[in-house]
Design a protein around this motif. Structure first.
Motif, mmCIF file in Angstrom:
data_model
loop_
_atom_site.group_PDB
_atom_site.id
_atom_site.type_symbol
_atom_site.label_atom_id
_atom_site.label_comp_id
_atom_site.label_asym_id
_atom_site.label_seq_id
_atom_site.Cartn_x
_atom_site.Cartn_y
_atom_site.Cartn_z
ATOM 1 N N ILE A 9 -13.955 75.918 33.977
ATOM 2 C CA ILE A 9 -14.118 75.414 35.342
ATOM 3 C C ILE A 9 -13.122 74.300 35.597
ATOM 4 O O ILE A 9 -13.033 73.334 34.828
ATOM 5 C CB ILE A 9 -15.548 74.896 35.571
ATOM 6 C CG1 ILE A 9 -16.560 76.040 35.410
ATOM 7 C CG2 ILE A 9 -15.678 74.279 36.961
ATOM 8 C CD1 ILE A 9 -17.983 75.636 35.685
ATOM 9 N N GLY A 10 -12.367 74.425 36.691
ATOM 10 C CA GLY A 10 -11.469 73.368 37.125
ATOM 11 C C GLY A 10 -12.148 72.517 38.185
ATOM 12 O O GLY A 10 -12.555 73.032 39.230
ATOM 13 N N LEU A 11 -12.315 71.235 37.904
ATOM 14 C CA LEU A 11 -12.879 70.286 38.870
ATOM 15 C C LEU A 11 -11.710 69.671 39.627
ATOM 16 O O LEU A 11 -10.982 68.837 39.090
ATOM 17 C CB LEU A 11 -13.708 69.224 38.144
ATOM 18 C CG LEU A 11 -14.838 69.758 37.251
ATOM 19 C CD1 LEU A 11 -15.528 68.609 36.514
ATOM 20 C CD2 LEU A 11 -15.845 70.555 38.061
ATOM 21 N N VAL A 12 -11.513 70.095 40.858
ATOM 22 C CA VAL A 12 -10.281 69.793 41.595
ATOM 23 C C VAL A 12 -10.284 68.372 42.127
ATOM 24 O O VAL A 12 -11.201 67.948 42.842
ATOM 25 C CB VAL A 12 -10.092 70.790 42.750
ATOM 26 C CG1 VAL A 12 -8.791 70.489 43.501
ATOM 27 C CG2 VAL A 12 -10.068 72.220 42.205
ATOM 28 N N THR A 13 -9.237 67.633 41.772
ATOM 29 C CA THR A 13 -9.046 66.275 42.256
ATOM 30 C C THR A 13 -7.736 66.206 43.054
ATOM 31 O O THR A 13 -7.031 67.196 43.195
ATOM 32 C CB THR A 13 -8.998 65.271 41.087
ATOM 33 O OG1 THR A 13 -7.853 65.560 40.266
ATOM 34 C CG2 THR A 13 -10.251 65.363 40.237
ATOM 35 N N GLY A 14 -7.433 65.020 43.564
ATOM 36 C CA GLY A 14 -6.209 64.826 44.337
ATOM 37 C C GLY A 14 -5.443 63.618 43.850
ATOM 38 O O GLY A 14 -5.885 62.884 42.948
ATOM 39 N N GLU A 15 -4.310 63.383 44.457
ATOM 40 C CA GLU A 15 -3.414 62.342 43.974
ATOM 41 C C GLU A 15 -3.985 60.939 44.152
ATOM 42 O O GLU A 15 -3.664 60.029 43.380
ATOM 43 C CB GLU A 15 -2.066 62.470 44.682
ATOM 44 C CG GLU A 15 -1.328 63.749 44.302
ATOM 45 C CD GLU A 15 -0.077 63.974 45.134
ATOM 46 O OE1 GLU A 15 0.179 63.160 46.041
ATOM 47 O OE2 GLU A 15 0.628 64.958 44.868
ATOM 48 N N THR A 16 -4.846 60.738 45.160
ATOM 49 C CA THR A 16 -5.416 59.406 45.357
ATOM 50 C C THR A 16 -6.580 59.140 44.413
ATOM 51 O O THR A 16 -6.965 57.979 44.226
ATOM 52 C CB THR A 16 -5.900 59.225 46.809
ATOM 53 O OG1 THR A 16 -6.870 60.245 47.111
ATOM 54 C CG2 THR A 16 -4.741 59.337 47.783
ATOM 55 N N ALA A 17 -7.157 60.194 43.843
ATOM 56 C CA ALA A 17 -8.257 60.042 42.885
ATOM 57 C C ALA A 17 -8.118 61.117 41.822
ATOM 58 O O ALA A 17 -8.926 62.032 41.733
ATOM 59 C CB ALA A 17 -9.605 60.153 43.595
#
Length: 316
Positions: A9-17
């Motif tokens: 499972i990939g828990l998707v994050t972003g560049e700010t967090a």
């Protein structure tokens, strides 16, 4: 669809967090305890092989609105590999633009009184307030997160703010909403997993602000909503399901934000993409969230391939 013995499972994050929040870490641990291999992954990382995952769970890509074309392309890419996206790409596409509130209003959901302004429309802000007999309003870009670009004005200040308004609508669709003084008593955030109520919090704005978000000094506290408020929030998910041609059970997670006006719940936001879920505020919320993920995985594992994507919208 066939899964590994230990689904990844990939828990998707972003560049700010880019790192998992405390909620995300707790979820990762619980998934691991149940035999899943869960890890954080940046949606903007071009080196990621998305088909190496069984499931991709969108969690903290809070800056997606500033890279919207890239985010839409990422959704397209995910849809074209053999991986389950939670929540679905169709749900995310609909929910990313706040004109979804108009869709829900047309299906009987109570929202704040709103004027919908499409990009590049020539319109006078003060005229809108006079036409609707509003003294104060909140202006919101239709695409945005974390109260970004949201501001407040009044009948007396509208002329002064006209240029600011024109700058926004030159490149954005915009909502003009009647200001709700009830926000001073806190925005209610009700969290649902697979359409079932889990827990709630009250988001309080700072004394000198109206935005109930921590970026602007807002705070959060546990909240026990009355039964009728829970029922009205659940009805929001039913309406969203009808709009998308699906069922609330297909919303692995949802946060329904609004205010109470007497016994009525007025919807402000339906968060189906990347809401903070305040898992520590709900009894066994981490376990219940994990149950929902497992159930979503199981449904996709048993469904025919052609049913993996959401069905088209219906008009009923």
């Amino acid at each position: 669809m066939t899964y590994r013995s230990s689904p990844r499972i990939g828990l998707v994050t972003g560049e700010t967090a880019p790192n998992l929040t405390e909620d995300g870490q707790a979820l990762q641990t619980e998934l691991g305890n149940r035999g899943f291999s869960a890890e954080s992954v940046l949606w903007t990382d071009s080196t990621v092989e998305w088909d190496s995952f069984d499931v991709v769970l969108v969690r903290s890509c809070w800056e997606y609105h500033s890279q919207l074309d890239a985010f839409q392309n990422w959704l397209d890419r995910i849809e074209n590999v053999d991986v389950v996206l939670l929540n679905s790409a169709d749900t995310i596409r609909w929910n990313h633009h706040k004109f979804y509130l108009r869709d829900l209003e047309q299906r009987g959901v109570s929202i704040l009184p709103t004027t919908w302004v499409e990009r590049s429309t020539e319109i006078d802000l003060r005229t809108v307030l006079e036409y609707d007999d509003w003294r104060e309003v909140v202006v919101k870009p239709a695409v945005g997160t974390s109260s970004s670009g949201v501001w407040r004005t009044s009948h007396d200040e509208a002329r002064k703010h006209q240029q600011r308004f024109e700058d926004i609508i030159s490149s954005n669709d915009v909502l003009i909403q009647q200001f709700a003084p009830e926000i001073e008593d806190g925005e209610r955030s009700l969290v649902f997993f697979e359409g079932s109520f889990s827990h709630a919090t009250r988001q309080l704005p700072a004394a000198d602000d109206f935005r109930a978000h921590p970026n602007y000094g807002g705070s959060s506290e546990p909240y026990e909503p009355p039964r009728e408020i829970v029922e009205q929030a659940a009805a929001v998910l039913e309406a969203a399901g009808k709009e998308l041609g699906t069922s609330p059970i297909d919303f692995t997670y949802a946060r329904v934000d609004g205010i109470e006006r007497g016994d009525e719940f007025l919807l402000m936001e339906l968060e189906l993409i990347e809401p903070y879920l305040n898992l520590d505020a709900g009894e066994d919320a981490v376990a219940v969230f994990t149950d929902a993920i497992e159930a979503g995985v199981a449904r996709h594992a048993t469904a025919p391939a052609e049913n993996h994507r959401s069905s088209p919208r219906t008009d009923d």
